[in-house]
Design a protein around this motif. Structure first.
Motif, PDB file in Angstrom:
ATOM      1  N   ALA A 221       9.283  97.837   2.505  1.00 50.95           N
ATOM      2  CA  ALA A 221       8.172  97.563   3.106  1.00 50.95           C
ATOM      3  C   ALA A 221       7.282  96.780   2.230  1.00 50.95           C
ATOM      4  CB  ALA A 221       7.596  98.760   3.588  1.00 50.95           C
ATOM      5  N   ILE A 222       6.997  97.488   0.912  1.00 51.34           N
ATOM      6  CA  ILE A 222       6.087  97.071   0.212  1.00 51.34           C
ATOM      7  C   ILE A 222       6.147  95.623  -0.306  1.00 51.34           C
ATOM      8  CG2 ILE A 222       4.974  97.136  -2.197  1.00 51.34           C
ATOM      9  CD1 ILE A 222       5.384 100.009  -1.802  1.00 51.34           C
ATOM     10  N   ILE A 223       7.558  95.314  -0.593  1.00 54.37           N
ATOM     11  CA  ILE A 223       8.020  93.815  -1.010  1.00 54.37           C
ATOM     12  C   ILE A 223       7.665  93.013   0.212  1.00 54.37           C
ATOM     13  CG2 ILE A 223       9.930  92.303  -1.277  1.00 54.37           C
ATOM     14  CD1 ILE A 223      11.076  94.498  -3.204  1.00 54.37           C
ATOM     15  N   ALA A 224       8.099  93.313   1.434  1.00 59.76           N
ATOM     16  CA  ALA A 224       7.997  92.473   2.615  1.00 59.76           C
ATOM     17  C   ALA A 224       6.433  92.154   2.768  1.00 59.76           C
ATOM     18  CB  ALA A 224       8.559  93.278   3.938  1.00 59.76           C
ATOM     19  N   LEU A 225       5.665  93.113   2.930  1.00 58.22           N
ATOM     20  CA  LEU A 225       4.218  92.964   3.064  1.00 58.22           C
ATOM     21  C   LEU A 225       3.631  92.116   2.065  1.00 58.22           C
ATOM     22  CD1 LEU A 225       3.218  96.423   4.109  1.00 58.22           C
ATOM     23  CD2 LEU A 225       3.146  94.469   5.623  1.00 58.22           C
ATOM     24  N   THR A 226       4.078  92.241   0.698  1.00 59.63           N
ATOM     25  CA  THR A 226       3.516  91.537  -0.428  1.00 59.63           C
ATOM     26  C   THR A 226       3.922  90.030  -0.236  1.00 59.63           C
ATOM     27  OG1 THR A 226       4.008  93.055  -1.822  1.00 59.63           O
ATOM     28  CG2 THR A 226       3.169  91.089  -2.805  1.00 59.63           C
ATOM     29  N   VAL A 227       5.045  89.684   0.071  1.00 57.53           N
ATOM     30  CA  VAL A 227       5.557  88.290   0.273  1.00 57.53           C
ATOM     31  C   VAL A 227       4.900  87.607   1.797  1.00 57.53           C
ATOM     32  CG1 VAL A 227       7.708  86.956   1.046  1.00 57.53           C
ATOM     33  CG2 VAL A 227       7.912  88.465  -0.708  1.00 57.53           C
TER      34      VAL A 227
END
Ligand code: CU
Length: 210
Positions: free
Chosen positions: A10-16
């Motif tokens: 979730a963190i990687i997806a939201l950051t991207v």
């Protein structure tokens, strides 16, 4: 379970997503058409584009390795099993055979009272070998967070340990033909003592059968 995989994803997806949205907004506002602006005729950016690809490969590889590790940890055998059961899926029900005993529980799944019940002891390691007698089925027990494909001619194996007594509903989760929707089962987790006496009673019943 797999719960801990959620947050890094979730963190990687939201950051991207955040970076892409910001860059898009910046490009739209900063480079919108107006007096004195000429549209660019460049078709590519030879430094930035390979860089994007590299970052993408990096993120994708990290996630692939991370999930493969989580999967391997999940499937690691729990230890020497106290009970072993072969689960056979067939059109359209299940049968459960307890190793080293003549006990097999088979349902017809024609109605709720003919759904097979898999009795297991709590706090002990139960080893399962899952196979199908015909088409591909899928053994799904939401309580345990476990879903496993049942293939014809191939055993999939896994261990589970039930931490509390109770009855848990399960079902086939792979569309397998006309009565797929009836293909339910129950798991009944009982104390080890109750399990031992249940198995002994079933063994006697199986032995007295003509
Ligand atoms: Cu099925």
């Amino acid at each position: 379970m797999f719960g801990h995989v959620f947050w890094p994803y979730a963190i990687i997806a939201l950051t991207v997503f955040g970076i892409v949205a910001l860059l898009l907004a910046f490009a739209l506002i900063r480079y919108r058409a107006g007096r004195g602006h000429e549209a660019s005729t460049k078709s590519k950016h030879s430094v930035l584009e390979p860089l994007y690809a590299l970052v993408l490969v990096g993120i994708a590889s990290f996630l692939a390795v991370y999930v493969a590790n989580a999967n391997a940890a999940e499937r690691r055998p729990l230890g020497r099993p106290q009970v072993s059961v072969t689960i056979t899926g067939f059109q359209w029900c299940w049968s459960f055979s307890y190793h080293h005993t003549p006990v097999t529980v088979t349902g017809t799944c024609k109605n709720a009272s003919q759904v097979p019940v898999l009795v297991v002891p709590t706090h002990e390691i139960v080893h399962f070998s899952l196979i199908s007698a015909d088409v591909v089925h899928e053994w799904w027990l939401p309580y345990a967070g476990w879903k496993e494909e049942a293939f014809p001619g191939h055993y999939n194996t896994f261990d589970l340990r039930f931490t509390r007594t109770g009855e848990f509903n399960g079902r086939c989760d792979e569309y397998c033909g006309l009565y797929h929707d009836r293909m339910d089962f129950k798991v009944k987790a009982v104390s080890p003592a109750a399990f031992t006496s249940w198995l002994a009673a079933q063994t006697r019943r199986a032995a007295s059968r003509p």
